[in-house]
Design a protein around this motif. Structure first.
Motif, PDB file in Angstrom:
ATOM      1  N   GLN A  59       0.807  -1.215   0.000  1.00 24.22           N
ATOM      2  CA  GLN A  59       0.000   0.000   0.000  1.00 24.22           C
ATOM      3  C   GLN A  59       0.845   1.272   0.000  1.00 24.22           C
ATOM      4  O   GLN A  59       0.318   2.361  -0.039  1.00 24.22           O
ATOM      5  CB  GLN A  59      -0.931   0.010   1.213  1.00 24.22           C
ATOM      6  CG  GLN A  59      -1.998  -1.053   1.131  1.00 24.22           C
ATOM      7  CD  GLN A  59      -3.012  -0.925   2.228  1.00 24.22           C
ATOM      8  OE1 GLN A  59      -2.917  -0.060   3.084  1.00 24.22           O
ATOM      9  NE2 GLN A  59      -3.991  -1.786   2.231  1.00 24.22           N
ATOM     10  N   GLY A  60       2.131   1.157   0.089  1.00 26.19           N
ATOM     11  CA  GLY A  60       2.941   2.354   0.151  1.00 26.19           C
ATOM     12  C   GLY A  60       2.997   3.069  -1.174  1.00 26.19           C
ATOM     13  O   GLY A  60       2.871   2.480  -2.241  1.00 26.19           O
ATOM     14  N   ARG A  61       3.264   4.373  -1.114  1.00 22.90           N
ATOM     15  CA  ARG A  61       3.440   5.148  -2.329  1.00 22.90           C
ATOM     16  C   ARG A  61       4.775   4.778  -2.978  1.00 22.90           C
ATOM     17  O   ARG A  61       5.715   4.373  -2.311  1.00 22.90           O
ATOM     18  CB  ARG A  61       3.435   6.641  -2.007  1.00 22.90           C
ATOM     19  CG  ARG A  61       2.056   7.184  -1.640  1.00 22.90           C
ATOM     20  CD  ARG A  61       2.133   8.670  -1.427  1.00 22.90           C
ATOM     21  NE  ARG A  61       0.835   9.232  -1.096  1.00 22.90           N
ATOM     22  CZ  ARG A  61      -0.063   9.591  -1.986  1.00 22.90           C
ATOM     23  NH1 ARG A  61       0.178   9.414  -3.265  1.00 22.90           N
ATOM     24  NH2 ARG A  61      -1.221  10.102  -1.615  1.00 22.90           N
ATOM     25  N   GLY A  62       4.845   4.958  -4.289  1.00 25.53           N
ATOM     26  CA  GLY A  62       6.096   4.763  -4.974  1.00 25.53           C
ATOM     27  C   GLY A  62       6.299   3.351  -5.496  1.00 25.53           C
ATOM     28  O   GLY A  62       7.260   3.092  -6.195  1.00 25.53           O
ATOM     29  N   ARG A  63       5.438   2.421  -5.161  1.00 24.75           N
ATOM     30  CA  ARG A  63       5.532   1.085  -5.736  1.00 24.75           C
ATOM     31  C   ARG A  63       4.129   0.572  -6.006  1.00 24.75           C
ATOM     32  O   ARG A  63       3.187   0.888  -5.299  1.00 24.75           O
ATOM     33  CB  ARG A  63       6.306   0.131  -4.830  1.00 24.75           C
ATOM     34  CG  ARG A  63       5.711  -0.066  -3.478  1.00 24.75           C
ATOM     35  CD  ARG A  63       6.629  -0.893  -2.585  1.00 24.75           C
ATOM     36  NE  ARG A  63       6.947  -2.179  -3.198  1.00 24.75           N
ATOM     37  CZ  ARG A  63       7.765  -3.056  -2.633  1.00 24.75           C
ATOM     38  NH1 ARG A  63       8.343  -2.791  -1.482  1.00 24.75           N
ATOM     39  NH2 ARG A  63       8.014  -4.217  -3.237  1.00 24.75           N
ATOM     40  N   ALA A  64       4.023  -0.218  -7.059  1.00 24.82           N
ATOM     41  CA  ALA A  64       2.696  -0.662  -7.485  1.00 24.82           C
ATOM     42  C   ALA A  64       2.075  -1.589  -6.448  1.00 24.82           C
ATOM     43  O   ALA A  64       2.743  -2.467  -5.900  1.00 24.82           O
ATOM     44  CB  ALA A  64       2.801  -1.378  -8.825  1.00 24.82           C
ATOM     45  N   ALA A  65       0.807  -1.367  -6.177  1.00 22.82           N
ATOM     46  CA  ALA A  65       0.080  -2.266  -5.286  1.00 22.82           C
ATOM     47  C   ALA A  65      -0.342  -3.504  -6.064  1.00 22.82           C
ATOM     48  O   ALA A  65      -0.484  -3.473  -7.286  1.00 22.82           O
ATOM     49  CB  ALA A  65      -1.139  -1.555  -4.716  1.00 22.82           C
ATOM     50  N   GLU A  66      -0.518  -4.586  -5.354  1.00 22.97           N
ATOM     51  CA  GLU A  66      -0.974  -5.821  -5.958  1.00 22.97           C
ATOM     52  C   GLU A  66      -2.369  -6.146  -5.446  1.00 22.97           C
ATOM     53  O   GLU A  66      -2.747  -5.739  -4.355  1.00 22.97           O
ATOM     54  CB  GLU A  66      -0.019  -6.968  -5.595  1.00 22.97           C
ATOM     55  CG  GLU A  66       1.404  -6.766  -6.095  1.00 22.97           C
ATOM     56  CD  GLU A  66       2.344  -7.847  -5.604  1.00 22.97           C
ATOM     57  OE1 GLU A  66       1.852  -8.801  -4.948  1.00 22.97           O
ATOM     58  OE2 GLU A  66       3.545  -7.744  -5.866  1.00 22.97           O
TER      59      GLU A  66
END
Length: 289
Positions: free
Chosen positions: A8-15
């Motif tokens: 859920q963090g910003r900067g990386r795609a969520a799955e």
């Protein structure tokens, strides 16, 4: 079933993350346009959308129509007491908490595993006054004190259908009992041609509330396709002009039926009692394609 791990963090795609719940397989699918936005699906059918960074954002048209009603139930920003029958991803409760701070809200949701899934993956703000109760919507409604709610929203589906016992005159009477004078009752109705279910719901709710209006996509109101319609009822004059303006300027333009036009739309539909109640119609497969 096995579930994927959600980032859920910003900067990386969520799955996507999925889990077996009472109503089927629940999946939270990331929104490509919003870093912490997710759509909840049950057995592949979209149910609701949540943006954890912006709980006042409503992605689905029917939820925006419910949001308009929440905006107009009281003066802007004034805290209210709201009851949500049906939980989903708690989208409207989040919206009310964000737009009307210090509001007191209750959610009644029968699917306990779904509640646990949503709470874990899309946690509610600890400062929001939201209580989630397990159990049947009508049984939960019966526990609400007389005149407690400023706003009651019914958005209850078992699979893709509203249960029969939530469609009757007796149920509408319980809603009226739990509403304060001047409160709003809003129901999300799903129907298709010839709109017999929606028309019967209007006739049913009209036996209890003197003021009603209906908002939906014009194609749904014309009986051209299956879709959602939002029914608003109260014992006071409704803000029809403002609802009409908001519906007309929505990204998915809607129309509001009220007064004589609503009477003509409803035709000779008869109210539904507990003895004759049936679930809402089964959506055609094309709705989920």
């Amino acid at each position: 079933m096995a579930k994927s791990k959600q980032k859920q963090g910003r900067g990386r795609a969520a799955e996507a993350v999925s889990e077996q719940v009472g109503g089927g397989v629940a999946e939270l699918r990331p929104d490509r346009d919003r870093p912490r936005g997710f759509t909840l699906l049950i057995d592949g059918a979209p149910q609701s959308h949540v943006d954890l960074d912006d709980p006042a954002y409503l992605d689905f048209a029917y939820q925006r129509r419910l949001g308009h009603i929440a905006d107009l139930v009281a003066a802007p920003g004034k805290p209210v007491q709201a009851l949500h029958l049906g939980g989903g991803a708690f989208t409207l409760a989040r919206y009310v908490a964000a737009t009307r701070p210090r509001s007191t809200q209750q959610i009644v949701e029968i699917d306990a595993p779904l509640v646990q899934f949503v709470r874990r993956e899309l946690p509610l703000d600890a400062g929001w006054r939201i209580r989630v109760r397990g159990g049947d919507a009508r049984e939960g409604l019966a526990k609400v004190p007389d005149g407690w709610a400023d706003l009651i929203i019914a958005d209850v589906f078992a699979g893709a259908r509203t249960p029969a016992h939530l469609t009757s005159v007796e149920f509408a009477g319980e809603v009226r009992r739990a509403l304060r004078p001047g409160g709003f009752y809003a129901a999300n109705l799903a129907d298709g041609p010839p709109l017999a279910y929606v028309k019967a719901q209007i006739a049913t709710v009209r036996t209890v509330f003197p003021e009603l209006c209906l908002t939906a996509d014009p194609a749904v109101l014309r009986g051209r396709r299956f879709g959602n319609a939002v029914l608003l009822a109260s014992d006071r004059e409704l803000p029809v002009a403002e609802l009409t303006r908001r519906a007309a300027t929505d990204p998915h333009q809607g129309r509001v039926e009220h007064g004589r036009a609503l009477d003509d739309f409803t035709g000779g539909a008869a109210p539904v009692t507990d003895a004759a109640a049936r679930p809402s119609p089964v959506p055609p497969p094309s709705v989920f394609e």
